[in-house]
Write a protein that holds these residues in place. Structure first.
Motif, PDB file in Angstrom:
ATOM      1  N   SER A  87       2.023   8.018  17.972  1.00  0.00           N
ATOM      2  CA  SER A  87       1.001   8.195  19.005  1.00  0.00           C
ATOM      3  C   SER A  87       0.093   9.381  18.716  1.00  0.00           C
ATOM      4  CB  SER A  87       1.655   8.372  20.385  1.00  0.00           C
ATOM      5  OG  SER A  87       2.345   9.612  20.464  1.00  0.00           O
ATOM      6  N   THR A  88       0.635  10.417  18.049  1.00  0.00           N
ATOM      7  CA  THR A  88      -0.187  11.578  17.713  1.00  0.00           C
ATOM      8  C   THR A  88      -0.973  11.390  16.430  1.00  0.00           C
ATOM      9  OG1 THR A  88       1.664  12.613  16.525  1.00  0.00           O
ATOM     10  CG2 THR A  88       1.416  13.150  18.866  1.00  0.00           C
ATOM     11  N   GLY A  89      -0.727  10.284  15.711  1.00  0.00           N
ATOM     12  CA  GLY A  89      -1.415  10.041  14.458  1.00  0.00           C
ATOM     13  C   GLY A  89      -0.780  10.717  13.259  1.00  0.00           C
ATOM     14  N   TRP A  90       0.345  11.437  13.467  1.00  0.00           N
ATOM     15  CA  TRP A  90       1.008  12.114  12.345  1.00  0.00           C
ATOM     16  C   TRP A  90       1.571  11.101  11.354  1.00  0.00           C
ATOM     17  CZ3 TRP A  90       5.607  12.775   9.775  1.00  0.00           C
ATOM     18  CH2 TRP A  90       5.750  13.953   9.027  1.00  0.00           C
ATOM     19  N   ALA A  91       2.023   9.954  11.863  1.00  0.00           N
ATOM     20  CA  ALA A  91       2.585   8.916  11.003  1.00  0.00           C
ATOM     21  C   ALA A  91       1.972   7.573  11.379  1.00  0.00           C
ATOM     22  CB  ALA A  91       4.106   8.862  11.137  1.00  0.00           C
ATOM     23  N   ARG A  92       2.029   6.642  10.431  1.00  0.00           N
ATOM     24  CA  ARG A  92       1.535   5.289  10.668  1.00  0.00           C
ATOM     25  C   ARG A  92       2.706   4.359  10.961  1.00  0.00           C
ATOM     26  NH1 ARG A  92      -1.859   3.355   5.683  1.00  0.00           N
ATOM     27  NH2 ARG A  92      -1.900   1.486   6.991  1.00  0.00           N
ATOM     28  N   PRO A  93       2.505   3.354  11.804  1.00  0.00           N
ATOM     29  CA  PRO A  93       3.573   2.366  12.003  1.00  0.00           C
ATOM     30  C   PRO A  93       3.661   1.437  10.800  1.00  0.00           C
ATOM     31  CG  PRO A  93       1.632   1.755  13.270  1.00  0.00           C
ATOM     32  CD  PRO A  93       1.324   3.088  12.651  1.00  0.00           C
ATOM     33  N   LEU A  94       4.871   1.113  10.400  1.00  0.00           N
ATOM     34  CA  LEU A  94       5.109   0.202   9.282  1.00  0.00           C
ATOM     35  C   LEU A  94       5.953  -0.948   9.824  1.00  0.00           C
ATOM     36  CD1 LEU A  94       4.698  -0.284   6.269  1.00  0.00           C
ATOM     37  CD2 LEU A  94       6.753   1.049   5.829  1.00  0.00           C
ATOM     38  N   VAL A  95       5.282  -2.013  10.255  1.00  0.00           N
ATOM     39  CA  VAL A  95       5.950  -3.136  10.909  1.00  0.00           C
ATOM     40  C   VAL A  95       5.458  -4.447  10.302  1.00  0.00           C
ATOM     41  CG1 VAL A  95       6.269  -1.888  13.074  1.00  0.00           C
ATOM     42  CG2 VAL A  95       4.200  -3.215  12.724  1.00  0.00           C
ATOM     43  N   ALA A  96       6.284  -5.478  10.434  1.00  0.00           N
ATOM     44  CA  ALA A  96       5.903  -6.817   9.986  1.00  0.00           C
ATOM     45  C   ALA A  96       5.121  -7.522  11.082  1.00  0.00           C
ATOM     46  CB  ALA A  96       7.158  -7.611   9.620  1.00  0.00           C
ATOM     47  N   SER A 144       0.816   4.054  -2.968  1.00  0.00           N
ATOM     48  CA  SER A 144       0.524   5.455  -2.683  1.00  0.00           C
ATOM     49  C   SER A 144       1.610   6.362  -3.242  1.00  0.00           C
ATOM     50  CB  SER A 144       0.385   5.661  -1.171  1.00  0.00           C
ATOM     51  OG  SER A 144       0.166   7.025  -0.863  1.00  0.00           O
ATOM     52  N   LEU A 145       2.874   5.979  -3.070  1.00  0.00           N
ATOM     53  CA  LEU A 145       3.971   6.784  -3.612  1.00  0.00           C
ATOM     54  C   LEU A 145       3.905   6.843  -5.133  1.00  0.00           C
ATOM     55  CD1 LEU A 145       6.915   5.531  -1.352  1.00  0.00           C
ATOM     56  CD2 LEU A 145       5.818   7.778  -1.259  1.00  0.00           C
ATOM     57  N   ALA A 146       3.651   5.708  -5.777  1.00  0.00           N
ATOM     58  CA  ALA A 146       3.586   5.672  -7.239  1.00  0.00           C
ATOM     59  C   ALA A 146       2.397   6.468  -7.768  1.00  0.00           C
ATOM     60  CB  ALA A 146       3.506   4.230  -7.725  1.00  0.00           C
ATOM     61  N   GLY A 147       1.342   6.585  -6.967  1.00  0.00           N
ATOM     62  CA  GLY A 147       0.165   7.324  -7.381  1.00  0.00           C
ATOM     63  C   GLY A 147       0.194   8.797  -7.040  1.00  0.00           C
ATOM     64  N   GLY A 148       1.312   9.286  -6.522  1.00  0.00           N
ATOM     65  CA  GLY A 148       1.429  10.700  -6.195  1.00  0.00           C
ATOM     66  C   GLY A 148       1.033  11.051  -4.776  1.00  0.00           C
ATOM     67  N   GLY A 149       0.795  10.055  -3.921  1.00  0.00           N
ATOM     68  CA  GLY A 149       0.420  10.309  -2.534  1.00  0.00           C
ATOM     69  C   GLY A 149       1.611  10.683  -1.672  1.00  0.00           C
ATOM     70  N   SER A 150       1.309  11.117  -0.464  1.00  0.00           N
ATOM     71  CA  SER A 150       2.359  11.530   0.487  1.00  0.00           C
ATOM     72  C   SER A 150       2.149  10.842   1.823  1.00  0.00           C
ATOM     73  CB  SER A 150       2.359  13.054   0.653  1.00  0.00           C
ATOM     74  OG  SER A 150       2.621  13.696  -0.573  1.00  0.00           O
ATOM     75  N   PRO A 151       2.309   9.524   1.877  1.00  0.00           N
ATOM     76  CA  PRO A 151       2.138   8.815   3.158  1.00  0.00           C
ATOM     77  C   PRO A 151       3.267   9.148   4.117  1.00  0.00           C
ATOM     78  CG  PRO A 151       2.994   7.322   1.495  1.00  0.00           C
ATOM     79  CD  PRO A 151       2.685   8.611   0.784  1.00  0.00           C
ATOM     80  N   ARG A 152       3.012   9.000   5.401  1.00  0.00           N
ATOM     81  CA  ARG A 152       4.024   9.229   6.433  1.00  0.00           C
ATOM     82  C   ARG A 152       4.068   8.000   7.316  1.00  0.00           C
ATOM     83  NH1 ARG A 152       1.260  14.809   6.960  1.00  0.00           N
ATOM     84  NH2 ARG A 152      -0.056  13.689   8.429  1.00  0.00           N
ATOM     85  N   ILE A 178      14.334   0.523   0.449  1.00  0.00           N
ATOM     86  CA  ILE A 178      14.449   1.965   0.235  1.00  0.00           C
ATOM     87  C   ILE A 178      14.499   2.272  -1.256  1.00  0.00           C
ATOM     88  CG2 ILE A 178      16.000   3.948   0.487  1.00  0.00           C
ATOM     89  CD1 ILE A 178      16.689   2.964   3.277  1.00  0.00           C
ATOM     90  N   ALA A 179      15.259   1.482  -2.003  1.00  0.00           N
ATOM     91  CA  ALA A 179      15.378   1.707  -3.440  1.00  0.00           C
ATOM     92  C   ALA A 179      14.019   1.600  -4.131  1.00  0.00           C
ATOM     93  CB  ALA A 179      16.367   0.711  -4.049  1.00  0.00           C
ATOM     94  N   ARG A 180      13.186   0.651  -3.724  1.00  0.00           N
ATOM     95  CA  ARG A 180      11.858   0.506  -4.340  1.00  0.00           C
ATOM     96  C   ARG A 180      10.956   1.681  -3.982  1.00  0.00           C
ATOM     97  NH1 ARG A 180      10.961  -4.386  -6.718  1.00  0.00           N
ATOM     98  NH2 ARG A 180      12.605  -5.927  -6.371  1.00  0.00           N
ATOM     99  N   ALA A 181      11.081   2.196  -2.768  1.00  0.00           N
ATOM    100  CA  ALA A 181      10.294   3.378  -2.399  1.00  0.00           C
ATOM    101  C   ALA A 181      10.715   4.578  -3.249  1.00  0.00           C
ATOM    102  CB  ALA A 181      10.460   3.675  -0.916  1.00  0.00           C
ATOM    103  N   GLU A 231       0.834  -1.209   0.000  1.00  0.00           N
ATOM    104  CA  GLU A 231       0.000   0.000   0.000  1.00  0.00           C
ATOM    105  C   GLU A 231       0.865   1.254   0.000  1.00  0.00           C
ATOM    106  OE1 GLU A 231      -3.245   2.267   2.893  1.00  0.00           O
ATOM    107  OE2 GLU A 231      -2.604   0.214   3.348  1.00  0.00           O
ATOM    108  N   LEU A 232       1.969   1.229   0.756  1.00  0.00           N
ATOM    109  CA  LEU A 232       2.888   2.367   0.775  1.00  0.00           C
ATOM    110  C   LEU A 232       3.439   2.635  -0.615  1.00  0.00           C
ATOM    111  CD1 LEU A 232       4.764   4.369   2.554  1.00  0.00           C
ATOM    112  CD2 LEU A 232       6.456   2.551   2.300  1.00  0.00           C
TER     113      LEU A 232
END
Length: 689
Positions: A343-352, A185-193, A208-211, A181-182
């Motif tokens: 915790s503030t919701g500014w960014a999402r956790p990205l974990v396995a 979103s990047l390929a579609g012009g989105g700005s995920p955090r 990182i290279a794929r992002a 999904e990340l």
């Protein structure tokens, strides 16, 4: 020349260059269109942190564009209605105007050094914001952001940009539930955090290279900032393998001034849309910025040692907000600041998920450094038997063994001699220290004396502070494992890689080499864990876990026989987080604990240090926001035998800008009063203890 009243700020290394003095434009015809140039002068003094207006001679009308480098005379006097004299300084034109707000005569520009527009409006706004946050000057920040000019590199044309790549397949991101999904979103012009807890193993550079590739496919640019040149080399290789040459550039100080400036210009001119590099690359003028990646944001090298000491992570967040870019804070560990963003919701956790973590992580075992050794060889190597057996099994299987040894700089001030629990102040939880052998204990933060200390965990009254260095460890292990090569990596020589063959690799924290081929170590032994955990700093536990995870991530998975042995108290929170491989959970608990103590990142803090008189002078002048706390001052390590003190200033969330402004105002007041001794000011200090 005029003062427009707009403050500017930050700090850089200044280079003195001998140049021929430019001609004097006294009486020269002024430009007919936009005859006034507004200039930021390269003079990092707080009292003149402002823009100044200059007259544009007609001969410079075409070249004197916003963003170019110029030379101006500063401090000129009015003689017969004209400004004359003054010292020559470099600067940048930030705007061209029809008229100036200054009522008097203006000094003319002395010289346009280069017609290349290197200071874009976006970069100027970012530098202004960074300067304000860190109580610095704009001129100083610009020296960090814009590299010195190299005329030969500037004369070379930059190549035409290559076609954009196609959006990549998820690859290693499939191991994370939110990974595909990340990328989409990047390929579609989105700005995920996102705050990314990377899985162990060699895959993170390729992720990182794929992002980056997904961002380029969307028609935007990408920026990756890494802590050291070894990490830059790994991401550089991954990007080249995925995209081929020419679509990205690596900005490294080791390149030399000409090549580095040539590459920087290729980014500024839009020839390449992806840049990677270490700390200074944070200001790289990537066009249409769509993604900023900061790898291992807890690494100390991300904090600039030059005033006003901006931190890469904070600059990334400011830049992302300014330019609407995506943010990916990644690492094997998660910082407390990252947990705060989640915790503030500014960014999402990205974990396995836990199953994937268990499948990829090595087995982690814990022992204390007081465990009895079961044979003479283990005693000679000062290893607990579990660690000795793990090393022997890895060597027998044909794999190298990594041994992490804290360098002497990690020695804590004081810890319990029995259980290694750090000695802490009962008032503020600061580290206790002994000024001399027979003196009472004193808190390193608030200065309170402690006359009746005993360990809250085991009740012992004994204290200890010692650690064995990497060189002695290498000698001891060489005797315990004869005929096995011993390699060292540390301050004197940092190894990038080691061959995949039986060997003992002894490294200080952060200098661990990668096994060639990406196969990984068979075992890692993390020695003297108490020395990392007992450091007199608020971040001791967080930093210990970061260093342990970075080393453990280089070890083969448990399915392949990889084992990590950590010699530390197994009940310690960072040790348990390592065993569970749960960096985000540990960061969240640390964040909650700091919230109760009102420490960063829940609050904002600054440190002021200098001679006792200078610190007292500044504290007497500063007008802190309501509710601010002053911790100290307390004595700190002397410089060149001089007595030094430090005070910590703490304010509530949302008052960081007011704190920075108050510090800057107090410094300006001291300059106006001609106070001779300087005070070092650091907003958001990385070390609190």
């Amino acid at each position: 020349m005029s003062n427009t009243g707009e403050p500017e700020q930050l700090a850089f290394i200044r280079e003195t260059v001998k140049r021929a003095k430019p001609r004097t434009w006294r009486g020269a015809k002024r430009a007919e269109h936009l005859p006034v140039a507004r200039v930021v002068v390269d003079k990092g003094v707080l009292t003149i942190d402002k823009f100044f207006d200059y007259e544009v001679p007609a001969a410079m009308a075409e070249e004197a564009r916003p963003g170019v480098r110029v030379r101006v005379r500063f401090g000129a006097r009015v003689v017969r209605g004209q400004r004359e004299g003054g010292e020559l300084h470099d600067g940048f034109i930030v705007a061209r105007l029809e008229k100036s707000d200054f009522p008097g005569p203006l000094a003319p520009l002395a010289q346009v050094l280069s017609p290349e527009p290197v200071l874009t409006p976006q970069l100027l706004r970012l530098c202004r914001t960074v300067a304000d946050r860190y109580a610095g000057t704009l001129a100083d920040v610009l020296q960090l952001a814009v590299p010195p000019r190299h005329a030969k590199a500037e004369a070379e044309p930059s190549p035409e940009p290559l076609p954009r790549p196609q959006a990549p397949a998820p690859g290693g991101w499939q191991r994370y539930p939110a990974g595909p999904e990340l990328l989409a979103s990047l390929a579609g012009g989105g700005s995920p955090r996102a705050v990314w807890a990377a899985l162990p193993g060699p895959g993170w550079p390729y992720e990182i290279a794929r992002a980056v590739a997904a961002t380029l496919a969307s028609g935007r640019g990408a920026l990756v900032v890494l802590p050291d040149k070894r990490s830059v080399a790994r991401v550089d290789q991954a990007l080249t393998e995925l995209l081929g040459p020419g679509l990205h550039t690596a900005l490294e100080a080791e390149l030399g001034p000409r090549e580095r400036y040539r590459r920087w210009l290729s980014v500024s001119r839009g020839s390449v849309h992806a840049a990677i590099g270490t700390r200074a690359a944070m200001f790289a003028p990537v066009r249409d910025l769509g993604l900023i990646v900061v790898w291992s944001d807890g690494d100390g090298s991300h904090s600039d040692p030059r005033a006003p000491h901006p931190h890469v992570r904070e600059v990334a967040l400011l830049r992302a907000a300014e330019e609407g870019a995506a943010v990916l804070l990644g690492g094997h560990a998660v910082t407390v600041e990252g947990a705060q963003l989640v915790s503030t919701g500014w960014a999402r956790p990205l974990v396995a998920d836990r199953e994937t973590v268990r499948r990829t992580a090595p087995r982690v075992r814990t022992v204390t450094d007081q465990d009895q050794h079961r044979d003479a060889a283990a005693q000679a190597a000062r290893l607990p038997s579990v660690a000795w057996e793990a090393a022997r099994e890895s060597l027998a299987a044909g794999h190298p063994v990594l041994i992490q040894v804290p360098r002497r700089g990690y020695v804590p001030r004081l810890a319990c001699g029995r259980c290694r629990t750090p000695a802490r102040c009962r008032r503020c939880e600061g580290p206790l220290e002994a000024p001399s052998a027979d003196a009472s204990l004193v808190c390193g933060w608030c200065g309170e004396a402690e006359n009746d200390w005993h360990c809250p965990e085991c009740g012992s009254f004994r204290l200890r502070a010692q650690v064995v260095g990497a060189r002695r460890t290498a000698e001891e292990l060489g005797k315990a494992f004869p005929r096995i090569p011993v390699r060292t990596s540390g301050r004197d020589a940092v190894l990038a890689t080691v061959p995949d063959e039986p060997s003992l690799v002894i490294s200080t924290p952060g200098a661990e080499p990668v096994v060639e081929g990406g196969s990984g170590y068979g075992a890692a032994l993390l020695l003297d864990g108490w020395a990392l955990l007992g450091r007199p700093d608020l971040r001791a536990g967080e930093e210990a876990l970061r260093l342990w995870l970075a080393a453990a991530a280089l070890v083969r998975s448990a399915e392949e026989g990889g084992t990590v042995v950590v010699v530390a108290e197994q009940s310690a929170r960072p040790v348990q987080a390592l065993v569970r491989w749960d960096p985000l959970g540990h960061a969240g608990l640390e964040r909650d604990e700091r919230a109760q103590l009102h420490f960063p990142p829940v609050s904002r803090m600054a440190s002021v240090s200098g001679s006792p008189g200078a610190v007292a002078d500044l504290l007497g002048l500063i007008r802190l926001p309501e509710g601010a706390d002053v911790l100290g001052p307390v004595p700190v390590t002397a410089l060149r035998g001089e007595e030094q003190e430090r005070a910590l200033l703490r304010v509530a969330p949302g008052q960081g800008a007011a704190l920075a402004a108050a510090l800057k105002a107090a410094q300006i007041a001291r300059i106006a009063l001609r106070t001779p001794e300087a005070v070092r000011v650091r907003v958001d200090p990385t070390d609190i203890g």
